[in-house]
Write an enzyme that holds these catalytic residues in place. Structure first.
Site, PDB file in Angstrom:
ATOM      1  N   LYS A   1       0.805  -1.224   0.000  1.00 33.22           N
ATOM      2  CA  LYS A   1       0.000   0.000   0.000  1.00 33.22           C
ATOM      3  C   LYS A   1       0.842   1.280   0.000  1.00 33.22           C
ATOM      4  O   LYS A   1       0.484   2.267  -0.627  1.00 33.22           O
ATOM      5  CB  LYS A   1      -0.950   0.009   1.196  1.00 33.22           C
ATOM      6  CG  LYS A   1      -2.083  -1.003   1.079  1.00 33.22           C
ATOM      7  CD  LYS A   1      -2.996  -0.923   2.274  1.00 33.22           C
ATOM      8  CE  LYS A   1      -4.222  -1.796   2.079  1.00 33.22           C
ATOM      9  NZ  LYS A   1      -5.249  -1.579   3.085  1.00 33.22           N
TER      10      LYS A   1
ATOM     11  N   ALA B   1      -1.212   1.033  15.876  1.00 41.12           N
ATOM     12  CA  ALA B   1      -0.729   2.246  15.202  1.00 41.12           C
ATOM     13  C   ALA B   1       0.005   1.878  13.920  1.00 41.12           C
ATOM     14  O   ALA B   1       1.036   2.453  13.577  1.00 41.12           O
ATOM     15  CB  ALA B   1       0.179   3.029  16.154  1.00 41.12           C
TER      16      ALA B   1
ATOM     17  N   GLY C   1      -0.447   0.454   9.598  1.00 41.83           N
ATOM     18  CA  GLY C   1      -0.970   1.005   8.354  1.00 41.83           C
ATOM     19  C   GLY C   1      -2.463   1.233   8.377  1.00 41.83           C
ATOM     20  O   GLY C   1      -2.949   2.270   7.893  1.00 41.83           O
TER      21      GLY C   1
ATOM     22  N   TYR D   1     -11.851 -10.029  10.601  1.00 40.57           N
ATOM     23  CA  TYR D   1     -13.170 -10.663  10.457  1.00 40.57           C
ATOM     24  C   TYR D   1     -12.962 -12.164  10.344  1.00 40.57           C
ATOM     25  O   TYR D   1     -11.886 -12.645   9.963  1.00 40.57           O
ATOM     26  CB  TYR D   1     -13.888 -10.144   9.198  1.00 40.57           C
ATOM     27  CG  TYR D   1     -12.946  -9.920   8.051  1.00 40.57           C
ATOM     28  CD1 TYR D   1     -12.522 -10.979   7.259  1.00 40.57           C
ATOM     29  CD2 TYR D   1     -12.427  -8.654   7.793  1.00 40.57           C
ATOM     30  CE1 TYR D   1     -11.608 -10.771   6.242  1.00 40.57           C
ATOM     31  CE2 TYR D   1     -11.504  -8.442   6.778  1.00 40.57           C
ATOM     32  CZ  TYR D   1     -11.106  -9.507   6.009  1.00 40.57           C
ATOM     33  OH  TYR D   1     -10.193  -9.331   5.017  1.00 40.57           O
TER      34      TYR D   1
HETATM   35  P1  NDP Z   1       0.402  -3.370  10.616  1.00 41.69           P
HETATM   36  O1  NDP Z   1       1.371  -4.502  10.565  1.00 41.69           O
HETATM   37  O2  NDP Z   1       0.718  -2.135   9.859  1.00 41.69           O
HETATM   38  O3  NDP Z   1       0.175  -2.943  12.153  1.00 41.69           O
HETATM   39  C1  NDP Z   1      -0.063  -3.912  13.122  1.00 41.69           C
HETATM   40  C2  NDP Z   1      -0.362  -3.253  14.473  1.00 41.69           C
HETATM   41  O4  NDP Z   1      -0.699  -4.307  15.369  1.00 41.69           O
HETATM   42  C3  NDP Z   1       0.815  -2.501  15.092  1.00 41.69           C
HETATM   43  O5  NDP Z   1       0.338  -1.376  15.754  1.00 41.69           O
HETATM   44  C4  NDP Z   1       1.379  -3.536  16.095  1.00 41.69           C
HETATM   45  O6  NDP Z   1       1.992  -2.953  17.229  1.00 41.69           O
HETATM   46  C5  NDP Z   1       0.097  -4.199  16.538  1.00 41.69           C
HETATM   47  N1  NDP Z   1       0.336  -5.550  17.080  1.00 41.69           N
HETATM   48  C6  NDP Z   1       0.675  -6.668  16.400  1.00 41.69           C
HETATM   49  N2  NDP Z   1       0.783  -7.715  17.235  1.00 41.69           N
HETATM   50  C7  NDP Z   1       0.501  -7.234  18.488  1.00 41.69           C
HETATM   51  C8  NDP Z   1       0.443  -7.832  19.778  1.00 41.69           C
HETATM   52  N3  NDP Z   1       0.685  -9.135  19.949  1.00 41.69           N
HETATM   53  N4  NDP Z   1       0.111  -7.051  20.827  1.00 41.69           N
HETATM   54  C9  NDP Z   1      -0.154  -5.734  20.647  1.00 41.69           C
HETATM   55  N5  NDP Z   1      -0.110  -5.107  19.452  1.00 41.69           N
HETATM   56  C10 NDP Z   1       0.214  -5.857  18.388  1.00 41.69           C
HETATM   57  O7  NDP Z   1      -1.000  -4.011  10.161  1.00 41.69           O
HETATM   58  P2  NDP Z   1      -2.256  -3.242   9.541  1.00 41.69           P
HETATM   59  O8  NDP Z   1      -2.566  -2.044  10.374  1.00 41.69           O
HETATM   60  O9  NDP Z   1      -2.087  -3.022   8.094  1.00 41.69           O
HETATM   61  O10 NDP Z   1      -3.439  -4.335   9.672  1.00 41.69           O
HETATM   62  C11 NDP Z   1      -3.956  -4.719  10.932  1.00 41.69           C
HETATM   63  C12 NDP Z   1      -5.198  -5.590  10.789  1.00 41.69           C
HETATM   64  O11 NDP Z   1      -6.265  -4.894  10.184  1.00 41.69           O
HETATM   65  C13 NDP Z   1      -4.988  -6.846   9.946  1.00 41.69           C
HETATM   66  O12 NDP Z   1      -5.446  -7.932  10.719  1.00 41.69           O
HETATM   67  C14 NDP Z   1      -5.852  -6.656   8.727  1.00 41.69           C
HETATM   68  O13 NDP Z   1      -6.420  -7.860   8.277  1.00 41.69           O
HETATM   69  C15 NDP Z   1      -6.932  -5.724   9.244  1.00 41.69           C
HETATM   70  N6  NDP Z   1      -7.494  -4.875   8.166  1.00 41.69           N
HETATM   71  C16 NDP Z   1      -8.835  -5.000   7.860  1.00 41.69           C
HETATM   72  C17 NDP Z   1      -9.398  -4.228   6.853  1.00 41.69           C
HETATM   73  C18 NDP Z   1     -10.857  -4.374   6.522  1.00 41.69           C
HETATM   74  O14 NDP Z   1     -11.271  -3.933   5.441  1.00 41.69           O
HETATM   75  N7  NDP Z   1     -11.669  -4.924   7.390  1.00 41.69           N
HETATM   76  C19 NDP Z   1      -8.600  -3.266   6.082  1.00 41.69           C
HETATM   77  C20 NDP Z   1      -7.222  -3.185   6.505  1.00 41.69           C
HETATM   78  C21 NDP Z   1      -6.693  -3.980   7.508  1.00 41.69           C
HETATM   79  P3  NDP Z   1       3.546  -2.502  17.229  1.00 41.69           P
HETATM   80  O15 NDP Z   1       3.555  -1.154  16.597  1.00 41.69           O
HETATM   81  O16 NDP Z   1       3.917  -2.498  18.655  1.00 41.69           O
HETATM   82  O17 NDP Z   1       4.288  -3.546  16.427  1.00 41.69           O
END
Ligand code: NDP
Length: 271
Positions: free
Chosen positions: A68, A129, A131, A219
């Protein structure tokens, strides 16, 4: 004869994408000749592969992880929303220019509206926090919430987002996950990938009340791990992100075909 409009979603991995099914249902309902494929593209070949798809007649592309931000840098013409998010999920060609939009945030807000969840003057807490948090904040801010609080495991990332998006009356509050919340949230949105990674998730305490709307961007056919956790912690009003997925897809479909599809699809037809 009417030509088939060639569409696709690109990402890596991509084989589990639900987008082909959703877009096929849109096209069927509207009686449009559309093909929609899922195509794996690696980051290192991004530019060449993308140009080759457009050269081969693909009209519109959805973009998913991890492409993205790359697609954002590649686009010639960005929508206002994608400029704010720093990432895009929809590409198309116009007069040989690559145009781009980010429909995730508008898709989420539409789904919240479908669920009669008000955002104006409300206390919103975003967990995560990454993408997707960045992609939804501009649309949430447009709906004029009282405040957005962003809780993240890595607090520096929450602070960065807060600096990036805070301006004037729109102040975003960064907090660590270990925080005890000192107010009653109206809406909690989980954007972390802890559930899909099968990892535990520490949450701020005092997060859920009887009337707190709890929304998970992830989901699944059954409750997601986050929604199960929220239920155990007292959240009564719980929703997963399938509605957002459908609404963001519908916005992309409309950009490419100029037609608005019905979005009240059945969960079992998609998952
Ligand atoms: P990123 O990898 O960019 O960010 C992941 C985030 O999750 C970070 O803030 C990370 O924290 C946090 N995280 C991961 N593991 C843990 C943990 N064990 N404990 C606490 N925090 C954690 O992912 P995205 O933001 O791109 O996507 C996140 C989710 O959103 C995905 O599951 C995706 O499927 C879903 N999504 C759904 C959409 C929809 O249309 N319904 C559209 C887009 C995304 P840290 O910064 O500390 O690493």
């Amino acid at each position: 004869m009417e030509e088939i409009k060639k569409l696709a979603v690109i990402g890596n991995p991509i084989e589990h994408s639900l987008s082909p099914r959703i877009h096929s249902l849109f096209a069927k309902e509207l009686g449009l000749k559309v093909s929609y494929e899922a195509i794996q593209i690696k980051q290192e070949n991004f530019e060449d592969d993308l140009e080759s798809l457009f050269d081969r007649g693909y009209f519109g592309l959805n973009v998913t992880l991890p492409l993205k931000e790359l697609a954002f840098s590649f686009a010639d013409k960005l929508s206002e929303e994608s400029e704010l998010c720093g990432s895009v999920n929809t590409l198309w060609k116009e007069d040989s220019l690559t145009c781009a939009d980010s429909t995730d945030g508008r898709g989420l807000v539409k789904d919240l509206k479908n669920k009669n969840i008000n955002l104006e003057n409300q206390e919103i807490v975003i967990l995560g926090a990454g993408g997707s948090a960045k992609a939804i904040i501009p649309s949430l801010l447009k709906a004029k919430p009282k405040r957005i609080t962003i809780a993240n495991r890595t607090i520096s990332k929450a602070k960065l987002i807060s600096e990036q998006f805070s301006s004037g009356n729109d102040q975003i509050e960064p907090i660590p996950m270990s925080h005890s919340l000192g107010f009653r949230p109206d809406l909690v949105i989980n954007t972390t990938s802890a559930g899909v990674l099968n990892q535990g998730l520490e949450l701020p305490t005092n997060l859920f009340f009887d009337d707190t709307h709890t929304y998970d961007l992830s989901y699944s056919i059954e409750d997601t791990p986050f929604l199960k956790l929220a239920k155990n912690l007292g959240a009564k009003l719980r929703y997963d992100g399938l509605g957002m997925l459908i609404e963001q897809a519908a916005l992309s479909f409309e950009i490419w075909t100029k037609q608005k599809p019905q979005t009240n699809l059945n969960k079992v037809d998609i998952l």
